[in-house]
Write a protein that holds these residues in place. Sequence first.
Motif, mmCIF file in Angstrom:
data_model
loop_
_atom_site.group_PDB
_atom_site.id
_atom_site.type_symbol
_atom_site.label_atom_id
_atom_site.label_comp_id
_atom_site.label_asym_id
_atom_site.label_seq_id
_atom_site.Cartn_x
_atom_site.Cartn_y
_atom_site.Cartn_z
ATOM 1 N N ALA A 9 -2.871 3.755 5.400
ATOM 2 C CA ALA A 9 -3.127 2.382 5.847
ATOM 3 C C ALA A 9 -2.807 1.391 4.724
ATOM 4 O O ALA A 9 -2.268 0.295 4.974
ATOM 5 N N LYS A 10 -3.102 1.771 3.519
ATOM 6 C CA LYS A 10 -2.802 0.907 2.383
ATOM 7 C C LYS A 10 -1.294 0.707 2.248
ATOM 8 O O LYS A 10 -0.815 -0.402 1.962
ATOM 9 N N ALA A 11 -0.522 1.791 2.444
ATOM 10 C CA ALA A 11 0.932 1.704 2.335
ATOM 11 C C ALA A 11 1.485 0.734 3.371
ATOM 12 O O ALA A 11 2.390 -0.065 3.080
ATOM 13 N N GLN A 12 0.925 0.805 4.569
ATOM 14 C CA GLN A 12 1.360 -0.123 5.615
ATOM 15 C C GLN A 12 1.032 -1.573 5.236
ATOM 16 O O GLN A 12 1.795 -2.496 5.509
ATOM 17 N N ALA A 13 -0.141 -1.744 4.587
ATOM 18 C CA ALA A 13 -0.557 -3.084 4.156
ATOM 19 C C ALA A 13 0.399 -3.627 3.110
ATOM 20 O O ALA A 13 0.784 -4.809 3.146
ATOM 21 N N MET A 14 0.808 -2.793 2.177
ATOM 22 C CA MET A 14 1.710 -3.255 1.122
ATOM 23 C C MET A 14 3.057 -3.665 1.715
ATOM 24 O O MET A 14 3.685 -4.631 1.265
ATOM 25 N N GLU A 15 3.511 -2.923 2.735
ATOM 26 C CA GLU A 15 4.768 -3.270 3.397
ATOM 27 C C GLU A 15 4.641 -4.618 4.105
ATOM 28 O O GLU A 15 5.547 -5.458 4.059
ATOM 29 N N ALA A 16 3.464 -4.838 4.736
ATOM 30 C CA ALA A 16 3.234 -6.113 5.429
ATOM 31 C C ALA A 16 3.199 -7.276 4.427
ATOM 32 O O ALA A 16 3.708 -8.363 4.698
ATOM 33 N N ILE A 17 2.639 -7.007 3.258
ATOM 34 C CA ILE A 17 2.568 -8.058 2.225
ATOM 35 C C ILE A 17 3.982 -8.438 1.787
ATOM 36 O O ILE A 17 4.309 -9.620 1.622
ATOM 37 N N SER A 18 4.828 -7.412 1.613
ATOM 38 C CA SER A 18 6.198 -7.691 1.164
ATOM 39 C C SER A 18 6.970 -8.489 2.193
ATOM 40 O O SER A 18 7.913 -9.221 1.872
ATOM 41 N N GLU A 19 6.570 -8.380 3.447
ATOM 42 C CA GLU A 19 7.237 -9.110 4.521
ATOM 43 C C GLU A 19 6.551 -10.443 4.800
ATOM 44 O O GLU A 19 6.957 -11.181 5.705
ATOM 45 N N GLY A 20 5.482 -10.741 4.025
ATOM 46 C CA GLY A 20 4.773 -12.003 4.213
ATOM 47 C C GLY A 20 3.823 -12.005 5.385
ATOM 48 O O GLY A 20 3.313 -13.075 5.771
ATOM 49 N N LYS A 21 3.542 -10.828 5.918
ATOM 50 C CA LYS A 21 2.616 -10.725 7.060
ATOM 51 C C LYS A 21 1.201 -10.483 6.524
ATOM 52 O O LYS A 21 0.706 -9.355 6.519
ATOM 53 N N LEU A 22 0.588 -11.530 6.071
ATOM 54 C CA LEU A 22 -0.694 -11.387 5.377
ATOM 55 C C LEU A 22 -1.841 -11.002 6.310
ATOM 56 O O LEU A 22 -2.723 -10.228 5.933
ATOM 57 N N GLU A 23 -1.872 -11.552 7.523
ATOM 58 C CA GLU A 23 -2.933 -11.200 8.461
ATOM 59 C C GLU A 23 -2.876 -9.706 8.786
ATOM 60 O O GLU A 23 -3.905 -9.033 8.858
ATOM 61 N N GLU A 24 -1.661 -9.218 9.015
ATOM 62 C CA GLU A 24 -1.502 -7.783 9.299
ATOM 63 C C GLU A 24 -1.923 -6.954 8.090
ATOM 64 O O GLU A 24 -2.549 -5.894 8.236
ATOM 65 N N ALA A 25 -1.591 -7.457 6.892
ATOM 66 C CA ALA A 25 -1.980 -6.739 5.675
ATOM 67 C C ALA A 25 -3.495 -6.647 5.567
ATOM 68 O O ALA A 25 -4.039 -5.597 5.186
ATOM 69 N N ILE A 26 -4.203 -7.709 5.914
ATOM 70 C CA ILE A 26 -5.672 -7.698 5.875
ATOM 71 C C ILE A 26 -6.205 -6.646 6.850
ATOM 72 O O ILE A 26 -7.146 -5.904 6.539
ATOM 73 N N GLU A 27 -5.614 -6.571 8.034
ATOM 74 C CA GLU A 27 -6.070 -5.598 9.036
ATOM 75 C C GLU A 27 -5.882 -4.174 8.524
ATOM 76 O O GLU A 27 -6.775 -3.329 8.664
ATOM 77 N N ARG A 28 -4.706 -3.889 7.917
ATOM 78 C CA ARG A 28 -4.450 -2.537 7.426
ATOM 79 C C ARG A 28 -5.379 -2.198 6.259
ATOM 80 O O ARG A 28 -5.867 -1.091 6.140
ATOM 81 N N LEU A 29 -5.625 -3.170 5.368
ATOM 82 C CA LEU A 29 -6.509 -2.917 4.223
ATOM 83 C C LEU A 29 -7.953 -2.749 4.671
ATOM 84 O O LEU A 29 -8.701 -1.939 4.101
ATOM 85 N N THR A 30 -8.339 -3.464 5.703
ATOM 86 C CA THR A 30 -9.698 -3.295 6.238
ATOM 87 C C THR A 30 -9.841 -1.888 6.815
ATOM 88 O O THR A 30 -10.874 -1.222 6.625
ATOM 89 N N GLU A 31 -8.808 -1.431 7.482
ATOM 90 C CA GLU A 31 -8.815 -0.065 8.027
ATOM 91 C C GLU A 31 -8.912 0.947 6.892
ATOM 92 O O GLU A 31 -9.686 1.924 6.968
ATOM 93 N N ALA A 32 -8.172 0.692 5.818
ATOM 94 C CA ALA A 32 -8.202 1.605 4.680
ATOM 95 C C ALA A 32 -9.579 1.622 4.029
ATOM 96 O O ALA A 32 -10.079 2.684 3.609
ATOM 97 N N ILE A 33 -10.233 0.475 3.945
ATOM 98 C CA ILE A 33 -11.571 0.382 3.326
ATOM 99 C C ILE A 33 -12.603 1.121 4.164
ATOM 100 O O ILE A 33 -13.481 1.820 3.626
ATOM 101 N N MET A 34 -12.500 0.999 5.487
ATOM 102 C CA MET A 34 -13.481 1.674 6.347
ATOM 103 C C MET A 34 -13.322 3.191 6.253
ATOM 104 O O MET A 34 -14.303 3.930 6.371
ATOM 105 N N LEU A 35 -12.077 3.664 6.010
ATOM 106 C CA LEU A 35 -11.843 5.094 5.861
ATOM 107 C C LEU A 35 -12.299 5.598 4.492
ATOM 108 O O LEU A 35 -12.771 6.725 4.361
#
Length: 369
Positions: A126-152
């Motif tokens: 999930a973190k890897a997906q978040a980093m990819e979203a950050i590189s694409e400027g998709k910050l909201e999506e990055a927050i969602e992926r990082l939240t998923e990673a934190i809950m795991l």
Amino acid sequence: MDASKVKQLKLFIEQCKSNPSVLSDPSLSFFRDYLESLGAELPSAAYDGTDKSQKSYTVEESDDDMADAEASNVGGVGEEEEDDEIVESDIELEGETVEPDNDPPQKMGDPSIEVTDENHEASQAAKAQAMEAISEGKLEEAIERLTEAIMLNPTSAIMYGTRASVYIKMKKPNAAIRDANAALEINPDSAKGYKSRGIARAMLGQWEDAAKDLHMASKLDYDDEINAVLKKVEPNAHKLEEHRRKYERLRKEREERRIERERQRRRAEAQAAYEKAKQKEQSSSSRGPGGMPGGFPGGTPGGFPGGMPNVDFSKILNDPELMAAFQDPEVMAALQDVMKNPENLAKHQGNPKVAPIIGKMMSKFAGAK
């Protein structure tokens, strides 16, 4: 009661009524004082042009007044010297800040749970997906992926630190600070946690706290971004620190001056009270045992002007019984009544307390010619 003495007294009082200036004779100052002590109001002629407030016993009272005035002056000076309220000047600070974000708190994991290998791997994915979203400027999506990673994997300080850095990009400093705090609770030596919190605090204008966090992050893991932010934060932090110290010093000095003024005021009041008591004691001592109440100075010679007979007032002043009687309000009221109108003598002759005193006073006139 010797009728001739009563007649002499009556003649003197009649003369005073017809010509109040008789009482202006300095030798009768004690008599004016006595009448005033009984509440009598004398015409201005009785003072020979002098202000009534400057009658013969002014010296006696002015000692107290001067002491009171001195104590009052002490308080007045203190009020005049009272420092103005300290008003802090504005500080010119540089750097942009943002409005604080008031969104509901983001989801947080439970760091007490046990993380399985499966959850750990899923968290990393999930973190890897978040980093990819950050590189694409998709910050909201990055927050969602990082939240998923934190809950795991809620035990990872890096996950919270990473999400905090995204919130900073989104200009949500309060959310970033919450994640940075969570990272530091898990790992007190998290450089990413200090760095994210320092930058977020700088965004809110919390310059001094930001500088502390950024210095700590630099000690733990220096990077150029931290140094760049510090160059903007430190000047403001220094200005605020100097400003705070300056006004802390001014307030301390102001309080010290206030305490010193209060100490001086109390010292002056104590000195004034001491001087007042001392003056009263000296005044009482100067009168001696022969002093009469109501302003009669002891041993005052008593020449009656206008052809009135001379009276040796020392006989009255040195008579303990008369001096004691003068302290009795009832006796003094009766004497005042007779002074106003000698014909009132008759109504006091039946008073066993008053009659003997009046009779004794009249007997003192026996040697007058």
